[in-house]
Design an enzyme around this catalytic site. Structure first.
Site, PDB file in Angstrom:
ATOM      1  N   TYR A 297      68.608  78.313   1.320  1.00 42.19           N
ATOM      2  CA  TYR A 297      68.173  78.301  -0.058  1.00 42.19           C
ATOM      3  C   TYR A 297      67.433  79.702  -0.725  1.00 42.19           C
ATOM      4  O   TYR A 297      66.773  80.808   0.247  1.00 42.19           O
ATOM      5  CB  TYR A 297      66.908  77.635  -0.147  1.00 42.19           C
ATOM      6  CG  TYR A 297      66.643  76.626  -1.412  1.00 42.19           C
ATOM      7  CD1 TYR A 297      67.992  75.561  -1.921  1.00 42.19           C
ATOM      8  CD2 TYR A 297      66.657  77.166  -2.698  1.00 42.19           C
ATOM      9  CE1 TYR A 297      67.770  75.090  -2.878  1.00 42.19           C
ATOM     10  CE2 TYR A 297      66.813  76.931  -3.927  1.00 42.19           C
ATOM     11  CZ  TYR A 297      67.250  75.616  -4.508  1.00 42.19           C
ATOM     12  OH  TYR A 297      67.272  75.554  -5.279  1.00 42.19           O
ATOM     13  N   TYR A 341      74.522  78.630  -7.912  1.00 42.14           N
ATOM     14  CA  TYR A 341      73.290  77.681  -8.384  1.00 42.14           C
ATOM     15  C   TYR A 341      73.814  75.764  -8.326  1.00 42.14           C
ATOM     16  O   TYR A 341      73.647  75.527  -9.319  1.00 42.14           O
ATOM     17  CB  TYR A 341      72.658  78.295  -9.058  1.00 42.14           C
ATOM     18  CG  TYR A 341      70.960  77.488  -8.910  1.00 42.14           C
ATOM     19  CD1 TYR A 341      69.938  77.588  -7.748  1.00 42.14           C
ATOM     20  CD2 TYR A 341      70.326  77.360 -10.127  1.00 42.14           C
ATOM     21  CE1 TYR A 341      68.611  76.837  -7.622  1.00 42.14           C
ATOM     22  CE2 TYR A 341      69.040  76.488 -10.256  1.00 42.14           C
ATOM     23  CZ  TYR A 341      68.505  76.541  -8.867  1.00 42.14           C
ATOM     24  OH  TYR A 341      67.901  75.852  -8.866  1.00 42.14           O
TER      25      TYR A 341
END
Length: 388
Positions: A297, A341
């Site tokens: 991430y 995202y």
């Protein structure tokens, strides 16, 4: 916790379908429309129909409720539905929830989804505004009055301490940004397709909050992503090679807050990801050297370096060199810095593609993938493996 025995979830379920909308800065359609489009695409990829679904999992802050998605997508009765808290930290936990439901016999086919207009609508990167009073908000009350108003500013505090402790310059964060953008440049689905960057360009990008520059911060995206999870046995009868969930875990550390855990003894690591790492290695029986691809991430580059260190790929302070030497293929879709995202859900999809052998930036022989969810908050992670 650290001495707990291996759990019984590993190998019981698999991801069998992935689907996404286009990734854009202005989708021009509702978040419900995005969710349904992604869900239907994932089911088509899995060779299943909406009526096969009996479970749904999403995140908090999602504006498309499970029952509404079920109705709009043409599903029938649901026997399981769940929402996981803490923003991007929930990404891998949605798959864990699905696997738990399947292993317990509560559901047979569970779809995990996330869809939002995070660029043209509500922008999470804009920081806190009009927040409802809550116990969680109390912690922010120790930071907001002093100017720490956005996610970038919250991360910058820990990033600055990391650099100070290890005697490093801010330019080391550029290795993550350059790696992600290199992979995004060859991924047609990525927003930054065809636009790689250099370390020099990273270092020349404007400051956001020192020591973070513009190219240390992920983009904001409109879009949706969905994943289909079922039992390994059923997965073997479906058209796509399954990505077996070898291990799944959640983690919250001591003195955990949402992005502002400044009262811990040490600010140079991510203890919550350490909790996840111990569980994943224990349940999967694997070690860092056995992972073929890492999907970490990357809402902000410093936390990618800290994750590599928490998982034991390298010693504290050595992650930038680890990335620079390309010791592990990292974020081969371009990550959230380069592709989109979607609170980490598109990263899980990339891991599935790598295990299927269908990724745009395919790693030859990839059979084991590590995926992580959002950092700085209670978080989660997965180890996915090829079947057999």
């Amino acid at each position: 916790m650290s001495g707990r025995a291996r759990d019984g979830l590993g190998g019981r379920a698999a991801v069998v379908g992935i689907g996404a909308t286009e990734f854009s800065k202005d989708s021009g359609r509702s978040e419900l429309t995005l969710a349904v489009e992604a869900v239907r695409a994932a089911l088509a990829d899995a060779g299943l129909a909406p009526t096969d679904v009996d479970g749904l999992v999403t995140f908090t802050m999602d504006t498309s409720p499970e029952i509404t998605v079920a109705q709009a997508a043409g599903m029938g009765e649901l026997s399981f539905f769940s929402r996981v808290h803490y923003g991007g930290g929930a990404a891998c936990a949605t798959v864990q929830q699905a696997a738990l439901a399947i292993a317990a016999g509560v559901a047979e086919v569970v779809v995990c989804y996330r869809a939002f207009n995070e660029r043209s609508g509500r922008r999470f990167g804009a920081g806190v505004s009009r927040r409802e009073p809550s116990a969680e908000g109390v912690a922010l009350g120790w930071a907001l009055p002093f100017g720490l108003l956005t996610p970038a500013s919250w991360v910058a505090m820990a990033a600055q301490r990391y650099l100070h402790t290890h005697g490093l310059p801010p330019e080391v964060f550029g290795h993550v940004a350059v790696t992600d953008r290199r992979y995004a440049a060859t991924n047609p689905a990525a927003y930054f397709h065809g636009r790689p960057i250099t370390l020099e360009e990273h270092a020349a990008s404007r400051w956001i909050v020192e020591p973070l520059r513009l190219l240390d911060c992920c983009q904001e995206t409109d879009g949706g992503q969905a994943l289909v999870v079922t039992s390994v046995e059923r997965a073997r009868d479906l058209p796509r090679p399954p990505a077996v969930i070898a291990a799944a875990a959640q983690g919250a550390g001591r003195a955990q807050e949402q992005m502002t855990s400044y009262y811990r003894d040490d600010l140079t690591g991510l203890p919550e990801m350490g909790v996840v790492a111990r569980q994943l290695w224990r349940t999967s029986g694997l070690a860092p050297g056995e992972i073929d691809v890492g999907i970490l991430y990357d809402h902000f580059t410093p936390f990618v370096l800290m994750q590599l260190e928490e998982f034991g790929f390298c010693a504290p302070g050595e992650a930038a060199e680890f990335v620079a030497k390309e010791r592990l293929p990292l974020n081969t879709h371009g990550g959230q810095l380069g592709e989109a995202y979607l609170h980490g859900m598109n990263g899980i999809a990339e891991a599935v593609r790598q295990l299927r052998g269908t990724a745009v930036n395919q790693i030859p022989g990839a059979g084991r993938a590590l995926v992580t969810a959002g950092t700085g908050v209670p978080t989660s992670g997965l180890i996915l493996t090829a079947d057999g």
